[in-house]
Design a protein around this motif. Structure first.
Motif, mmCIF file in Angstrom:
data_model
loop_
_atom_site.group_PDB
_atom_site.id
_atom_site.type_symbol
_atom_site.label_atom_id
_atom_site.label_comp_id
_atom_site.label_asym_id
_atom_site.label_seq_id
_atom_site.Cartn_x
_atom_site.Cartn_y
_atom_site.Cartn_z
ATOM 1 N N ALA A 80 0.835 -1.194 0.000
ATOM 2 C CA ALA A 80 0.000 0.000 0.000
ATOM 3 C C ALA A 80 0.872 1.247 0.000
ATOM 4 O O ALA A 80 0.388 2.358 -0.048
ATOM 5 C CB ALA A 80 -0.902 -0.003 1.234
ATOM 6 N N MET A 81 2.205 1.014 0.078
ATOM 7 C CA MET A 81 3.088 2.161 0.193
ATOM 8 C C MET A 81 3.471 2.666 -1.188
ATOM 9 O O MET A 81 4.004 1.918 -1.998
ATOM 10 C CB MET A 81 4.342 1.778 0.980
ATOM 11 C CG MET A 81 5.105 2.989 1.424
ATOM 12 S SD MET A 81 6.220 2.629 2.771
ATOM 13 C CE MET A 81 7.218 1.379 2.048
ATOM 14 N N GLY A 82 3.165 3.940 -1.441
ATOM 15 C CA GLY A 82 3.400 4.494 -2.778
ATOM 16 C C GLY A 82 4.692 5.262 -2.883
ATOM 17 O O GLY A 82 4.742 6.291 -3.515
ATOM 18 N N LYS A 83 5.730 4.755 -2.246
ATOM 19 C CA LYS A 83 6.992 5.503 -2.270
ATOM 20 C C LYS A 83 7.708 5.297 -3.591
ATOM 21 O O LYS A 83 7.854 4.176 -4.058
ATOM 22 C CB LYS A 83 7.884 5.033 -1.112
ATOM 23 C CG LYS A 83 8.832 6.102 -0.615
ATOM 24 C CD LYS A 83 9.615 5.609 0.597
ATOM 25 C CE LYS A 83 10.819 4.823 0.139
ATOM 26 N NZ LYS A 83 11.536 4.186 1.241
ATOM 27 N N TYR A 84 8.169 6.430 -4.165
ATOM 28 C CA TYR A 84 8.876 6.326 -5.439
ATOM 29 C C TYR A 84 10.186 5.563 -5.257
ATOM 30 O O TYR A 84 10.915 5.783 -4.301
ATOM 31 C CB TYR A 84 9.173 7.719 -5.992
ATOM 32 C CG TYR A 84 9.911 7.677 -7.291
ATOM 33 C CD1 TYR A 84 9.248 7.342 -8.473
ATOM 34 C CD2 TYR A 84 11.273 7.923 -7.348
ATOM 35 C CE1 TYR A 84 9.917 7.274 -9.663
ATOM 36 C CE2 TYR A 84 11.954 7.851 -8.551
ATOM 37 C CZ TYR A 84 11.268 7.534 -9.701
ATOM 38 O OH TYR A 84 11.948 7.461 -10.886
ATOM 39 N N MET A 112 0.262 -2.721 -6.505
ATOM 40 C CA MET A 112 -0.176 -1.763 -5.488
ATOM 41 C C MET A 112 -1.521 -2.199 -4.907
ATOM 42 O O MET A 112 -2.398 -2.647 -5.618
ATOM 43 C CB MET A 112 -0.360 -0.370 -6.114
ATOM 44 C CG MET A 112 0.929 0.398 -6.342
ATOM 45 S SD MET A 112 1.788 0.830 -4.828
ATOM 46 C CE MET A 112 0.663 2.020 -4.133
#
Lengths: 133, 377
Positions: A92-96, A112
């Motif tokens: 769930a983590m949308g880190k680039y 995702m």
């Protein structure tokens, strides 16, 4: 319509789901079992390797943000133990840059949350098909 | 008489009246001359100054602090000017001074000229400026810190929201796929509402995260070779259910097959999807929505036109602002968006080096959104 990707003539495919959120584990277990998979669980990265050795799953579904050991480290651990392991990161983590980190750690795919079950099943089966071809 | 000769006639008056202090000293640091400006500034009398050594006229503290006596001696010894230093006078006065050796006809130096400018006002302004700069710097770093906290909060909140949404969405899918028993029409109807609202919530979370990424400049794209035509087609397909509900006709117009370009497929799809969503939502039933891709020399030009409610000219620039909704009225109930769609579309297009804009003849006359994507090398 029932999306059934599981082919009944084959032995039950084994999945190891690693996630620290109990309801995510339950939802994944319910969904994947309904589609005919055998589901094993681990609730953190540390447990993941022990469970992997015990269950010897066809595919691993790996969360990233977990206590004790995160998913990237757990992926590395499993890949070290079994370089042919098939790991799909579900996060769930949308880190680039996270996707790159996961692939570099040895993950085969990156999905995702939230995802569509049929997309997840497609990815799982494409990995196993690769294996069988 | 002309030039310097003309000036010589009244040079004394010039030296006496210029708004700078001039003091002439000999090698023994004895004051030979001071102009009128010095007496005005210092309040001293000529008889207490001329013929006196510098250290009896300037306060010892002043000399101690500036070492002006040494600098004068140095100017004598090296025959070179001292180009400048600051003097702080009692009473908060600031002077800028220079020492200039006065060469005799045989090139020897027996006297120096001390030139002083009152820079009190300038110094005050400079200090004020420095103060404001420090204040600004502090405010900036405070804001930056707050901004980082905000970004962190948004990213954490979005992560926390995605997890329960994953669970909800999975079970909805099991119901939809009939894996939890057959549903009757009424149940299926309600389930469809839950699905659309869940998907909507997922999009809202994504939009908030994207906006926050754009603001903190953490927004990144991953370029690969893409087919704009395919992306446009799939975006139109995705929206066709909603368009059918409103009985819109949707079409894709191409003069010829556009070439492949480099871009982030998922993000470009998002641009199409956001623009088409707006077109569908802001167009009354039985409207017409046309997507067109034109191959220009250096870029592909995409337009999405509708026969909808239009946008007044004065708002053409504002539509890309955060939380903008047409006419400033809260149309969010109806449109079910937070007014982030165009902000995100603009961010994505600009991250690709393209431009985005809108044309509309005015209210009720439809709108056309344009964006360009460079073809690259």
């Amino acid at each position: 319509m029932v999306m059934c990707y599981f082919i009944s003539s084959m032995a039950k495919m084994k999945l190891l789901v690693i996630d620290d959120a109990p309801y995510v584990l339950k939802a994944l277990r319910d969904t994947l079992e309904a589609h005919g998979y055998e589901v094993h669980e681990a609730v953190n990265g540390e447990e993941a390797l022990a469970m992997y050795k015990e269950a010897n799953p066809d595919v691993v579904l790996m969360d990233i943000l977990m206590p004790k050991m995160d998913g990237v480290s757990a992926t590395k651990c499993i890949m070290e133990y079994d370089p042919n392991a098939k790991i799909i990161v579900l996060t769930a983590m949308g880190k680039y840059g996270l996707e790159k980190d996961c692939i570099e750690a040895g993950a085969s795919d990156f999905i995702m949350k939230p995802f569509k079950t049929k997309d997840l099943l497609k990815t799982i089966n494409s990995l196993v098909k690769d294996e069988r071809n | 008489m002309k030039g310097i000769e003309a000036v010589r006639a009244y040079q004394e008056e010039i030296i006496e009246s210029i708004p700078s202090t001039i003091i002439v000293l000999d090698r023994g640091l004895m004051i030979l001359y001071a102009n009128r400006n010095y007496y005005l500034k210092s309040g001293k009398k000529e008889r207490d100054v001329v013929g006196q050594r510098l250290d009896r006229v300037f306060s010892p503290m002043l000399i101690e602090k500036t070492r002006i006596d040494e600098k004068i001696r140095l100017a004598f010894n090296t025959c070179t000017p001292f180009s400048g230093g600051q003097l702080r006078y009692p009473g908060g006065l600031f002077f800028f001074y220079k020492i200039h050796p006065l060469k005799e006809s045989d090139m020897s130096v027996r006297r120096v000229m001390l030139l002083m400018e009152d820079i009190t006002e300038l110094t005050r302004l400079e200090e004020e400026l420095r103060d404001s700069y420090v204040k600004l710097e502090n405010a900036y770093s405070e804001l930056k810190e707050e901004d980082e906290t905000k970004s962190y909060f948004i990213s954490t909140a979005s992560h926390e929201l995605r997890t329960p949404l994953t669970v909800i969405s999975s079970y909805l899918e099991m119901f939809e796929d009939g894996m939890l028993g057959e549903l009757n029409e009424n149940q299926y109807d309600k389930l469809a509402v839950m699905r659309s609202q869940t998907d909507h919530m997922i999009r809202l979370v994504e939009d908030i995260l994207d906006t926050s990424r754009l603001e903190s400049r953490k927004f990144k794209i991953q370029k690969q070779s893409i087919e704009l035509e395919d992306i446009a087609k799939s975006a139109i397909d995705e929206m066709s259910r909603l368009a059918d509900l409103k009985e819109h006709s949707m079409s894709l117009k191409l003069s010829k097959k556009p070439p492949q370009i480099m871009g982030d497929e998922q993000r470009i799809r998002q641009v199409f999807s956001n623009l088409i969503t707006n077109a569908v939502k802001y167009t009354p039933n039985k409207g017409r929505i046309e997507v067109e891709i034109k191959d220009e020399k250096r870029y592909l030009l995409v337009s999405i036109s509708d026969t909808g409610i239009g946008i007044p000219e004065k708002e053409h620039k504002k539509v890309f602002d955060k939380f903008y909704t047409v006419g400033g009225k809260s149309l969010t109930r109806e449109s079910e968006r937070m007014g982030l769609g165009l902000t995100i579309a603009k961010g994505i297009v600009e991250a690709h080096g393209g431009k985005i804009w809108v044309k509309s003849e005015g209210e009720g006359k439809g709108s056309t959104f344009y964006f360009t994507l460079p073809k690259g090398d």
